[in-house]
Design an enzyme around this catalytic site. Structure first.
Site, PDB file in Angstrom:
ATOM      1  N   GLU A 178       0.896  -1.164   0.000  1.00 19.84           N
ATOM      2  CA  GLU A 178       0.000   0.000   0.000  1.00 19.84           C
ATOM      3  C   GLU A 178       0.922   1.198   0.000  1.00 19.84           C
ATOM      4  O   GLU A 178       1.670   1.416   0.956  1.00 19.84           O
ATOM      5  CB  GLU A 178      -0.919  -0.025   1.214  1.00 19.84           C
ATOM      6  CG  GLU A 178      -1.968   1.062   1.207  1.00 19.84           C
ATOM      7  CD  GLU A 178      -1.532   2.267   2.014  1.00 19.84           C
ATOM      8  OE1 GLU A 178      -1.036   3.245   1.385  1.00 19.84           O
ATOM      9  OE2 GLU A 178      -1.664   2.237   3.230  1.00 19.84           O
ATOM     10  N   CYS A 203      -2.618   7.755   4.801  1.00 18.25           N
ATOM     11  CA  CYS A 203      -2.676   7.285   3.417  1.00 18.25           C
ATOM     12  C   CYS A 203      -3.965   7.680   2.728  1.00 18.25           C
ATOM     13  O   CYS A 203      -4.006   7.793   1.492  1.00 18.25           O
ATOM     14  CB  CYS A 203      -2.484   5.774   3.367  1.00 18.25           C
ATOM     15  SG  CYS A 203      -3.452   4.869   4.599  1.00 18.25           S
TER      16      CYS A 203
END
Length: 521
Positions: free
Chosen positions: A265, A302
């Site tokens: 990720e 994120c």
């Protein structure tokens, strides 16, 4: 709990072999006791060997045993909530109350995965019974289930010291799948990592499982991470962090004699599109909410909404004014590490060099590692002409993209690389434009949000935290939610087996009462 600073390799506490480090309090820029051990390739080999030795036993535990183990981890995290949150706050500068919420989220994930394991749907059981009379060729009995892929290496993240760290979703989903786990703890919060690791290891011991089910290592530089990816007994890797770091691990794993999956990720700016009628109706409200979510975790998330796109028209001035006010009023707060703060300042300059104008800044920073918020602005054509304007800035800054019309908004949408999420703010009168945007965004993201913001994210069966590259290295999987267990599973078929030799879940009378597909039904 007294922190020893040792590496925790199975049941053993291992002293430093490659030097030590101290945690840093970013609010004061002062180090915190005690010393924490650093290890190297020898410690990785020791942990990997234990994980491999434990794998056959652990991966064949009953669903009841495994779910009880996961629930023990959750209970142990609950028991250390106050201590863990306090230590994590010292090491990150994040609010203690927020970190207590992270502990609760981590414990909840372990309980959710315990429920997933208990119900057994993740096994994807399928049976094609024998057809001995079939012509021209009889069919043998075939039975399929999914099994754990092997020992897994988990790289802890810097920005969420609990829920994406040692006791985060990667560890929870891998253990739920039946994989043994080695965590490379992030050096930014070693004390919080040790508390979490001890909570897991206590559950291993209390569940009478082999010690190698879980280990935690730590090292300086890239060497220990490279040793983990290279080790022949490691069969999958997870990573949360920068595109540069994630792709370095991914490429390294593909060069092994036996390439393995690396589930990353990485980078995302989570673009937000305000459609014209929504802009006219509630531009100021959306602008204020956008910046409020952008500032969470000092912009070090994120899922931070980082780029907002709107047509210059009715409501745009109110949107812009609300964003400027919220940014201007924002206090400077400590960033996680000196490296992250330095990269933030560099990337702000990078956006301005690419043509963005700085239109608002937050309160003056007083501490050395404080991050001062910023709002930048650019017109749509400049954004299209300069790809660097779409780069992630990890920190409390956002970019407002002013487009001239709907056609340019669609062009801007097409210019984005893969994203973790994208957001649409719309009214009923915007649906025609939304329908044109939707297929563009579906190709570029793993999650599309309407009339809300991408952060925070639910942890559920329908959650996706992933997307096309560079948001992740494999858009077929998620790193958050119950289906994240799929990363650590592979299918295996048992053909022509006598019933007594079959795994219990596949036996003829279905003694576990699990859902199964039989002949496609």
């Amino acid at each position: 709990m007294k922190l020893t600073g040792h590496l925790l390799i199975g049941a053993d506490e291992v002293a430093a072999t490659e030097g030590t480090l101290k945690a840093l309090n970013p609010a004061t820029n002062q180090t915190i006791e005690p010393d924490f051990a650093l290890g190297g390739a020898a410690e990785v080999n020791r942990a990997a060997t234990l994980a491999d030795e434990a794998f056959d036993h652990y991966s064949h535990t009953s669903l009841a045993e495994r779910s009880a183990f996961l629930e023990r981890i959750a209970d142990n995290l609950d028991a250390v909530t106050a201590e863990l949150a306090a230590r994590a706050a010292l090491e990150t500068g994040l609010p203690e109350a927020q970190l207590q919420g992270e502990v609760a989220k981590a414990a909840t994930q372990f309980r959710q995965f315990a429920d997933v394991v208990r119900k057994g749907r993740f096994l994807h059981l399928a049976i094609d019974p024998a057809q001995p009379e079939r012509q021209p060729r009889p069919r043998m009995d075939h039975r399929l289930q999914k099994i754990a892929i092997g020992p897994v290496a988990v790289f802890g993240a810097s920005n969420f010291p609990i829920s994406y760290s040692v006791a985060g979703g990667d560890t929870a989903s891998a253990l739920a799948a039946g994989a043994t786990v080695i965590v490379k703890a992030h050096n930014a919060h070693p004390g919080a990592s040790e508390i979490q690791a001890r909570a897991i290891l206590k559950a291993v011991q209390d569940s009478h499982l082999p010690a190698g089910v879980f280990s935690m290592v730590r090292g300086a530089g890239n060497a220990i991470g490279e040793a983990l990816v290279d080790h022949p007994l490691i069969k999958a890797v997870t990573f949360t962090g920068s595109e540069q770091g994630g792709m370095a691990l991914y490429r390294r794993a593909q060069l092994r004699p036996d390439p393995i999956p690396v589930f990353t990720e990485m980078t995302s700016v989570n673009p937000t599109f305000i459609l014209p009628q929504a802009l006219a109706a509630r531009g100021a409200q959306i602008g204020d909410g956008f910046v409020e979510r952008m500032l969470v975790n000092v912009g070090q998330a994120c899922l931070k909404p980082a780029i907002l796109i709107a047509v210059e028209g009715e409501g745009f001035a109110a949107l812009r004014a609300a964003m400027i006010k919220r940014v201007t009023d924002a206090p400077a707060r400590p960033m996680l590490t000196p490296g992250i703060q330095g990269a933030y300042l560099k990337n702000l300059d990078h956006l301005q060099s690419a043509g963005a104008s700085l239109v608002a800044v937050g309160a003056v920073a007083h501490a050395e590692l404080d991050g001062r918020s910023g709002l930048l602005e650019v017109d749509g054509q400049r954004f299209l002409d300069e790809p660097a304007l779409a780069d992630e800035v990890f920190g409390p800054a956002a970019l407002l993209v002013k487009v001239r019309d709907e056609a340019q908004m669609l062009a801007v949408a097409r210019a984005f690389r893969g994203q973790l999420s994208a957001t649409l703010h719309l009214e009923d009168a915007d649906l025609a434009l939304a329908r044109r945007l939707l297929p563009i965004l579906e190709r570029r993201t793993g999650r599309i949000v309407v009339n809300a913001f991408a952060h925070p994210q639910e942890v559920s069966f329908a959650t996706i935290h992933g997307g096309p590259f560079p948001a992740s290295s494999d858009s077929r999987f998620t790193s958050v939610g119950m289906t994240s267990i799929e990363r650590f599973l592979r299918p295996i078929t048992y053909q022509g087996f006598p019933d007594g030799l079959l795994p219990e879940a596949l036996r003829e009378l279905n003694p576990l009462g699990l859902p199964r597909s039989v002949d496609g039904q």
